[in-house]
Write an enzyme that holds these catalytic residues in place. Structure first.
Site, PDB file in Angstrom:
ATOM      1  N   HIS A  72      -3.093   4.726  -8.623  1.00 22.33           N
ATOM      2  CA  HIS A  72      -2.504   3.697  -7.552  1.00 22.33           C
ATOM      3  C   HIS A  72      -3.693   2.828  -7.131  1.00 22.33           C
ATOM      4  O   HIS A  72      -4.857   3.197  -6.720  1.00 22.33           O
ATOM      5  CB  HIS A  72      -1.610   4.367  -6.547  1.00 22.33           C
ATOM      6  CG  HIS A  72      -2.455   5.250  -5.604  1.00 22.33           C
ATOM      7  ND1 HIS A  72      -3.038   4.547  -4.427  1.00 22.33           N
ATOM      8  CD2 HIS A  72      -2.733   6.337  -5.456  1.00 22.33           C
ATOM      9  CE1 HIS A  72      -3.545   5.647  -3.552  1.00 22.33           C
ATOM     10  NE2 HIS A  72      -3.540   6.635  -4.283  1.00 22.33           N
ATOM     11  N   ASP A  85      -9.614   7.615  -2.650  1.00 17.79           N
ATOM     12  CA  ASP A  85      -8.116   7.309  -2.696  1.00 17.79           C
ATOM     13  C   ASP A  85      -7.784   6.215  -2.355  1.00 17.79           C
ATOM     14  O   ASP A  85      -7.582   5.361  -1.686  1.00 17.79           O
ATOM     15  CB  ASP A  85      -7.539   8.379  -1.435  1.00 17.79           C
ATOM     16  CG  ASP A  85      -6.173   8.258  -1.855  1.00 17.79           C
ATOM     17  OD1 ASP A  85      -5.530   8.269  -2.667  1.00 17.79           O
ATOM     18  OD2 ASP A  85      -5.375   8.900  -0.748  1.00 17.79           O
ATOM     19  N   GLU A 130       1.654   3.123  -3.492  1.00 20.64           N
ATOM     20  CA  GLU A 130       1.897   4.350  -3.914  1.00 20.64           C
ATOM     21  C   GLU A 130       2.106   5.147  -2.312  1.00 20.64           C
ATOM     22  O   GLU A 130       2.688   6.264  -2.128  1.00 20.64           O
ATOM     23  CB  GLU A 130       0.702   5.311  -4.582  1.00 20.64           C
ATOM     24  CG  GLU A 130       0.752   6.466  -4.825  1.00 20.64           C
ATOM     25  CD  GLU A 130       0.163   7.649  -3.856  1.00 20.64           C
ATOM     26  OE1 GLU A 130       0.381   8.792  -3.874  1.00 20.64           O
ATOM     27  OE2 GLU A 130      -0.341   7.249  -2.987  1.00 20.64           O
ATOM     28  N   GLU A 131       1.112   4.789  -1.643  1.00 26.37           N
ATOM     29  CA  GLU A 131       0.851   5.481  -0.218  1.00 26.37           C
ATOM     30  C   GLU A 131       2.008   5.517   0.672  1.00 26.37           C
ATOM     31  O   GLU A 131       2.104   5.980   1.607  1.00 26.37           O
ATOM     32  CB  GLU A 131      -0.206   4.738   0.509  1.00 26.37           C
ATOM     33  CG  GLU A 131      -1.620   4.786  -0.302  1.00 26.37           C
ATOM     34  CD  GLU A 131      -1.991   6.457  -0.170  1.00 26.37           C
ATOM     35  OE1 GLU A 131      -1.467   7.312   0.277  1.00 26.37           O
ATOM     36  OE2 GLU A 131      -3.304   6.517  -0.697  1.00 26.37           O
ATOM     37  N   ASP A 167      -5.511  10.314  -9.655  1.00 20.91           N
ATOM     38  CA  ASP A 167      -5.619   9.856  -8.137  1.00 20.91           C
ATOM     39  C   ASP A 167      -6.420  10.846  -7.316  1.00 20.91           C
ATOM     40  O   ASP A 167      -6.226  11.926  -7.445  1.00 20.91           O
ATOM     41  CB  ASP A 167      -4.060   9.983  -7.696  1.00 20.91           C
ATOM     42  CG  ASP A 167      -3.976   9.776  -6.486  1.00 20.91           C
ATOM     43  OD1 ASP A 167      -5.016   9.417  -5.620  1.00 20.91           O
ATOM     44  OD2 ASP A 167      -2.796   9.969  -5.742  1.00 20.91           O
ATOM     45  N   HIS A 173      -7.751   8.109   3.845  1.00 21.13           N
ATOM     46  CA  HIS A 173      -6.921   7.459   4.432  1.00 21.13           C
ATOM     47  C   HIS A 173      -7.544   7.226   5.686  1.00 21.13           C
ATOM     48  O   HIS A 173      -7.012   7.005   7.231  1.00 21.13           O
ATOM     49  CB  HIS A 173      -5.418   8.448   4.923  1.00 21.13           C
ATOM     50  CG  HIS A 173      -4.769   8.722   3.562  1.00 21.13           C
ATOM     51  ND1 HIS A 173      -3.900   9.789   3.463  1.00 21.13           N
ATOM     52  CD2 HIS A 173      -4.804   8.170   2.405  1.00 21.13           C
ATOM     53  CE1 HIS A 173      -3.148   9.925   2.547  1.00 21.13           C
ATOM     54  NE2 HIS A 173      -3.815   8.778   1.719  1.00 21.13           N
TER      55      HIS A 173
HETATM   56  N1  BES Z   1      -3.894  10.974  -3.154  1.00 20.35           N
HETATM   57  C1  BES Z   1      -2.915  11.136  -2.343  1.00 20.35           C
HETATM   58  C2  BES Z   1      -2.339  12.641  -2.773  1.00 20.35           C
HETATM   59  C3  BES Z   1      -3.233  13.788  -2.465  1.00 20.35           C
HETATM   60  C4  BES Z   1      -4.007  13.947  -1.359  1.00 20.35           C
HETATM   61  C5  BES Z   1      -2.754  14.900  -3.412  1.00 20.35           C
HETATM   62  C6  BES Z   1      -4.768  15.191  -1.290  1.00 20.35           C
HETATM   63  C7  BES Z   1      -3.718  16.297  -3.114  1.00 20.35           C
HETATM   64  C8  BES Z   1      -4.584  16.245  -2.007  1.00 20.35           C
HETATM   65  C9  BES Z   1      -1.682  10.378  -2.278  1.00 20.35           C
HETATM   66  O1  BES Z   1      -2.313   8.776  -2.405  1.00 20.35           O
HETATM   67  C10 BES Z   1      -1.041  10.466  -0.846  1.00 20.35           C
HETATM   68  O2  BES Z   1      -1.646  10.255   0.056  1.00 20.35           O
HETATM   69  N2  BES Z   1       0.256  10.745  -0.924  1.00 20.35           N
HETATM   70  C11 BES Z   1       1.108  11.113   0.126  1.00 20.35           C
HETATM   71  C12 BES Z   1       2.658  11.379  -0.347  1.00 20.35           C
HETATM   72  C13 BES Z   1       3.047   9.923  -0.682  1.00 20.35           C
HETATM   73  C14 BES Z   1       4.735  10.334  -1.433  1.00 20.35           C
HETATM   74  C15 BES Z   1       3.384   9.117   0.214  1.00 20.35           C
HETATM   75  C16 BES Z   1       0.601  12.210   0.861  1.00 20.35           C
HETATM   76  O3  BES Z   1       0.072  13.115   0.474  1.00 20.35           O
HETATM   77  O4  BES Z   1       0.649  12.267   2.114  1.00 20.35           O
HETATM   78 ZN    ZN Z   2      -3.829   8.573  -3.582  1.00 21.15          ZN
END
Ligand code: BES
Ligand code: ZN
Length: 425
Positions: A238, A255, A289-290, A317, A393
């Site tokens: 992403h 990220d 994606e976020e 990612d 984040h």
């Molecule tokens: N890169 C993250 C996912 C992640 C974070 C995987 C830490 C493993 C460990 C991704 O960009 C993200 O933040 N995803 C969201 C979920 C999405 C469905 C909004 C999350 O994990 O909060």
């Molecule tokens: Zn991510």
């Protein structure tokens, strides 16, 4: 509908931040007129030059349809679930909520599970009902590892320096938020960068994938297959990032500038090697994606609708922070066990890297959109779930956190090169 989506987005954003900070601030109206509040926020941000205004917006609808696991409903034991689900399957239930109730739901989820909201919200009941279906399991297939010469040729060209400079360029945008002006700029910039690889290569083309509900475009570079062009391999990650939402500074170096930079380095090395795949390879930088996997959700659904035969999807990612003892960890849920085992074999054959696996526990990134549409997908990750990069984040997710280096990301570039060459044959 848009307004409901926008609302949901801010809710999910709070969710991301909550997991990173382990503190959750509900981001909902609590009785205020949602339509007016959101409209005012969009207009004031747009006039400040931050957000891209959207054209005509339809009247808001208060209903949203939420699908979530029945186990989670039981564990939450919240009065919110006194109402009957409007539909259910063995594991999943669909509820109709008022948009204003979503904040409380997310809040409860975070207190109960200390993780991102394990629910998907939809504009329509029809879309939510799709989640009741068990995703079609991709057919079992054999994976052969027999392209040693070509893999080694391409591997020799993969460079840490070019990954570093791509992360630096991407993280230099104020943010790559899916609705911000700089988020749109970052996508346009990437389209121009990737366009350079198409020079003197009529088999390579670059095109934006436009999304109906938000301005940031996904970016697709297609390397057309020589003998089996209808079979497609997808490699990508992403493009967007977030730090609290809106126009806040969000470098998103790990990220996920890192995953896009690795995707770009794979393209660069394969082009430099003069490599031409038998099957088509599509390199994709996903928008949005976020905020609930919306970019990859649109792309994967479009591929399925078009009947595209996707042989495999590799999601990159978060690949540049070494948080755990082993080099690479494969996420074992919402992914293909067969393809994960193939990736492990690739590491054993072509590298000295150590590897393990863990569960996200929810559809944590874009691979989940491909799995949901019946395609084999994998997420090789930089650390275990417990030890993931604490800066994501936040405004502090910078390249400086890894000393301006991309040693960890380099491992993923090597894995992705081997994957491309061994799968697209
Ligand atoms: N890169 C993250 C996912 C992640 C974070 C995987 C830490 C493993 C460990 C991704 O960009 C993200 O933040 N995803 C969201 C979920 C999405 C469905 C909004 C999350 O994990 O909060
Ligand atoms: Zn991510």
């Amino acid at each position: 509908m848009r307004v409901v989506k926008g609302f949901l987005v801010s809710l999910l954003l709070s969710g991301c931040a909550a997991r990173a900070f382990a503190v959750y601030t509900p981001d909902f109206d609590g009785g205020v007129d949602v339509k007016l509040a959101i409209q005012a926020a969009i207009e004031s941000a747009a006039s400040a030059g931050g957000l891209v205004p959207e054209p005509a917006r339809p009247a808001p609808e208060r209903s949203v349809w939420v699908s979530m696991e029945k186990n989670d409903v039981g564990a939450l034991d919240d009065a919110l679930f006194k109402r009957a689900p409007v539909a259910q399957s063995k594991k999943i239930a669909v509820y109709e909520f008022d948009a204003a109730e979503l904040g409380r739901l997310a809040d409860g989820m975070h207190r109960a599970f200390l993780r991102a909201p394990g629910f998907f919200a939809h504009d329509t009941l029809e879309a939510a009902l799709e989640d009741l279906k068990t995703p079609p399991a991709p057919p079992a297939r054999a994976y052969a590892v027999d392209q040693e010469l070509r893999v080694k040729q391409a591997l020799a060209l993969v460079k840490e320096d070019s990954i570093v400079s791509a992360i630096a360029s991407l993280s230099a945008f104020r943010n790559r938020y899916y609705r911000s002006a700089t988020g749109v700029d970052a996508s346009k910039w990437l389209q121009r960068e990737w366009g350079k690889f198409a020079q003197n290569r009529p088999d390579i083309s670059v095109a934006p994938f436009k999304h109906a509900a938000f301005p940031q475009e996904s970016v697709i570079l297609t390397m057309r297959g020589t003998t089996e062009p209808d079979k497609v391999i997808v490699i990508g990650g992403h493009l967007d990032c977030v730090a609290g939402g809106g126009d806040n500074p969000a470098p998103g170096a790990d990220d996920n500038a890192s995953g896009v930079a690795v995707t770009q380095e794979v393209i660069r090395a394969l082009v430099e090697a003069g490599y031409k795949p038998a099957k088509t390879i599509k390199f994709i930088a996903f928008a949005a994606e976020e905020v609930g996997l919306r970019g990859s959700g649109d792309v994967a659904a479009a591929f399925k609708k078009a009947g595209t035969a996707v042989d495999g999807m590799l999601n990159l990612d978060m690949v540049n922070y070494k948080g755990s003892p082993l080099d690479i960890y494969f996420v074992s849920d919402n992914t293909s066990a067969g393809q994960n085992a193939f990736l492990g074999r690739l590491l054993d054959t072509y590298t000295d890297y150590t590897w393990g696996s863990f569960k996200c526990g929810y559809g944590c990134s874009d691979h989940a959109s491909w799995t949901k549409n019946g395609y084999p997908a994998s997420l090789p990750f930089e650390s275990t779930f417990e030890q993931y990069n604490p800066f994501i984040h936040k405004a502090t997710d910078t390249l400086a956190q890894t000393g301006g280096r991309a040693e960890q990301a380099l491992k993923f570039a090597r894995l992705a090169v081997a994957y491309a060459v061994e799968l697209a044959k």
